[in-house]
Scaffold this motif. Sequence first.
Motif, PDB file in Angstrom:
ATOM      1  N   ARG A  38       0.812  -1.218   0.000  1.00 53.95           N
ATOM      2  CA  ARG A  38       0.000   0.000   0.000  1.00 53.95           C
ATOM      3  C   ARG A  38       0.843   1.264   0.000  1.00 53.95           C
ATOM      4  NH1 ARG A  38      -3.950   2.453   4.625  1.00 53.95           N
ATOM      5  NH2 ARG A  38      -1.949   3.367   5.223  1.00 53.95           N
ATOM      6  N   ALA A  39       1.996   1.229   0.689  1.00 51.91           N
ATOM      7  CA  ALA A  39       2.866   2.401   0.735  1.00 51.91           C
ATOM      8  C   ALA A  39       3.377   2.790  -0.651  1.00 51.91           C
ATOM      9  CB  ALA A  39       4.046   2.138   1.674  1.00 51.91           C
ATOM     10  N   LEU A  40       3.449   1.814  -1.551  1.00 52.71           N
ATOM     11  CA  LEU A  40       3.974   2.045  -2.894  1.00 52.71           C
ATOM     12  C   LEU A  40       2.880   2.260  -3.943  1.00 52.71           C
ATOM     13  CD1 LEU A  40       6.639  -0.813  -2.904  1.00 52.71           C
ATOM     14  CD2 LEU A  40       7.102   1.620  -2.614  1.00 52.71           C
ATOM     15  N   LEU A  41       1.653   1.873  -3.641  1.00 59.14           N
ATOM     16  CA  LEU A  41       0.652   1.717  -4.678  1.00 59.14           C
ATOM     17  C   LEU A  41       0.334   3.007  -5.431  1.00 59.14           C
ATOM     18  CD1 LEU A  41      -1.180  -0.256  -6.092  1.00 59.14           C
ATOM     19  CD2 LEU A  41      -2.901   0.091  -4.308  1.00 59.14           C
ATOM     20  N   CYS A 163       9.748  -2.213   2.497  1.00 63.45           N
ATOM     21  CA  CYS A 163       9.171  -2.224   1.146  1.00 63.45           C
ATOM     22  C   CYS A 163       9.248  -0.853   0.492  1.00 63.45           C
ATOM     23  CB  CYS A 163       7.711  -2.692   1.206  1.00 63.45           C
ATOM     24  SG  CYS A 163       7.488  -4.322   1.939  1.00 63.45           S
ATOM     25  N   GLY A 164       8.932   0.194   1.259  1.00 64.70           N
ATOM     26  CA  GLY A 164       8.978   1.544   0.695  1.00 64.70           C
ATOM     27  C   GLY A 164      10.379   1.955   0.277  1.00 64.70           C
ATOM     28  N   HIS A 173       9.280  -2.961  -8.071  1.00 62.46           N
ATOM     29  CA  HIS A 173       9.060  -4.397  -8.021  1.00 62.46           C
ATOM     30  C   HIS A 173       9.809  -5.053  -6.857  1.00 62.46           C
ATOM     31  CE1 HIS A 173       6.966  -3.772 -11.653  1.00 62.46           C
ATOM     32  NE2 HIS A 173       8.024  -3.648 -12.427  1.00 62.46           N
ATOM     33  N   TRP A 174      10.935  -4.471  -6.466  1.00 62.41           N
ATOM     34  CA  TRP A 174      11.652  -5.002  -5.309  1.00 62.41           C
ATOM     35  C   TRP A 174      10.810  -4.816  -4.035  1.00 62.41           C
ATOM     36  CZ3 TRP A 174      15.676  -8.124  -5.525  1.00 62.41           C
ATOM     37  CH2 TRP A 174      16.476  -8.109  -6.673  1.00 62.41           C
ATOM     38  N   GLY A 175      10.143  -3.683  -3.932  1.00 63.55           N
ATOM     39  CA  GLY A 175       9.278  -3.454  -2.785  1.00 63.55           C
ATOM     40  C   GLY A 175       8.109  -4.418  -2.745  1.00 63.55           C
ATOM     41  N   PHE A 176       7.508  -4.672  -3.916  1.00 62.04           N
ATOM     42  CA  PHE A 176       6.395  -5.619  -3.980  1.00 62.04           C
ATOM     43  C   PHE A 176       6.851  -7.034  -3.642  1.00 62.04           C
ATOM     44  CE2 PHE A 176       4.554  -2.530  -7.270  1.00 62.04           C
ATOM     45  CZ  PHE A 176       3.799  -1.885  -6.300  1.00 62.04           C
ATOM     46  N   GLY A 180       5.639  -9.779  -0.655  1.00 60.62           N
ATOM     47  CA  GLY A 180       5.314 -11.183  -0.848  1.00 60.62           C
ATOM     48  C   GLY A 180       6.043 -12.086   0.126  1.00 60.62           C
ATOM     49  N   ILE A 181       7.309 -11.783   0.399  1.00 59.73           N
ATOM     50  CA  ILE A 181       8.072 -12.574   1.369  1.00 59.73           C
ATOM     51  C   ILE A 181       7.454 -12.449   2.764  1.00 59.73           C
ATOM     52  CG2 ILE A 181      10.306 -12.755   2.533  1.00 59.73           C
ATOM     53  CD1 ILE A 181      11.591 -11.924  -0.145  1.00 59.73           C
ATOM     54  N   GLY A 182       7.007 -11.253   3.111  1.00 60.11           N
ATOM     55  CA  GLY A 182       6.343 -11.062   4.399  1.00 60.11           C
ATOM     56  C   GLY A 182       5.106 -11.928   4.538  1.00 60.11           C
ATOM     57  N   MET A 183       4.350 -12.071   3.437  1.00 60.88           N
ATOM     58  CA  MET A 183       3.140 -12.898   3.481  1.00 60.88           C
ATOM     59  C   MET A 183       3.504 -14.369   3.678  1.00 60.88           C
ATOM     60  SD  MET A 183      -0.098 -12.493   3.445  1.00 60.88           S
ATOM     61  CE  MET A 183      -0.492 -13.874   4.504  1.00 60.88           C
ATOM     62  N   LEU A 184       4.585 -14.812   3.050  1.00 63.25           N
ATOM     63  CA  LEU A 184       5.026 -16.198   3.243  1.00 63.25           C
ATOM     64  C   LEU A 184       5.440 -16.445   4.693  1.00 63.25           C
ATOM     65  CD1 LEU A 184       7.107 -16.917   0.000  1.00 63.25           C
ATOM     66  CD2 LEU A 184       4.802 -17.731   0.578  1.00 63.25           C
TER      67      LEU A 184
END
Length: 441
Positions: A38-41, A163-164, A173-176, A180-184
């Motif tokens: 969200r910080a990047l969106l 991420c930001g 894309h590195w932030g995104f 994803g790693i956080g969700m895992l």
Amino acid sequence: MSNTSPALRQRNWFGHPPGLTVLFLTEMWEMFSFFGMRALLVYYMTKRLDLHQEAASLIYGAYAALVYFTPVFGGVVADRWLGKRKAVIIGGATMALGHFMMASEALFYPALATIALGNGLFLPSLASQIEGLYREGDPRSKSAYNVYYVGVNLGAFLAPFVCGSLGEAYGWHWGFAAAGIGMLLSLVIYVAGSRYLPAETIRISGPAIPARAPLDRSAMQRLLFLIGIAAIVVVFRGAYEQVGNTIALWADEGVNRHVTATWSIPMTWFQALDPLLVFIATPLLLARWSRLAKRGIETPWLHKMAFGATTVGVSYLLLALVAAWSEAHGTHAHWAWLAGWFVLMTLGELYILPVGLGLFGHMAPDGFRATCIAIWFFAGFFGNLLAGVLGTLWSGLSHGWFFAMIGAVAGLAATLLYVVGLRAGYSEKLPGAGLTTLPSG
């Protein structure tokens, strides 16, 4: 009677059942992934995809709304078919997939939809497991949602820095991918700690059979009451959800972020202030509320929530004055004003969002807890749609007038909460009202 197993009742971690720590860490990393993305969106859409501000605000609002819409159906699916544990695992895996899909610009819209769908199963199924950790009447349950809310905000605090910073410095894309790693990590923690969570009723294969009592008149009254409160919270969220939308835009274009001659505060870092302040202020406020509760000072649920909405409204009105003065003098507002706004806004947030979550969790009829938690989050669906529509006015109004309008929206929500609280007299009449998590105003 609680269905908590003896093993769960005998152990304690940090003064609470160990399952709360598992849920705390699971939600912390899930929030890391959500708020990291969200910080990047908005910046990603306006700076990388070259979308106009109005379109970016609408897409942001629609995505955030979908995140709160899918839990309504996810909560029902968890309660009636899958069970909470399977729903969390399936939902978490789906969300992780969506975050990694964000690495491809061509998959931008499918990725947003995938994250929202996974969130629908994950979000209500995780929070609704808190009540099952405690025996009926356990006083620790009163603060459990506030402890859980700290986990939410700890993950949200870390996300903009990781991420930001990766997104701004090395590429979006590195932030995104970090999200994803956080969700895992969230998923791994949940599976590893599942033995500490409440046991679920075994569901018979074949046609779904509701494993719950039917709604009687009292339960129906509570359910309708909660739906009405959710409708008012929609109005509040129209103002509150500007944090990741127009507030983020103002941090980029209306704020002087220079700290030294050679270094400026990254724009995404301001998104970490709200969760940081929640993390710091929550134990202080809980200690104060506990002292007042021992003296017999109690404030009704909705009056607490109305106070929070009022405080958020005042914060926007003060920001309107700062923005108007800066525009009149042809300058940028000092970054300290934005930081100060976050302090006041977060104070209001603590009086409404965790209070509302606790209200819905405690007052949910038996067998409908995940569904009621989902209704609470469903208020975010319409609230974010409203926030997105309001955000389209950002480019057409001066910043001062825009923030004044948002302050009025929060003020309207506060007024409705006060009026409903006074007319309903719910603190004495409704079952479960005495189980407030925040005993003072």
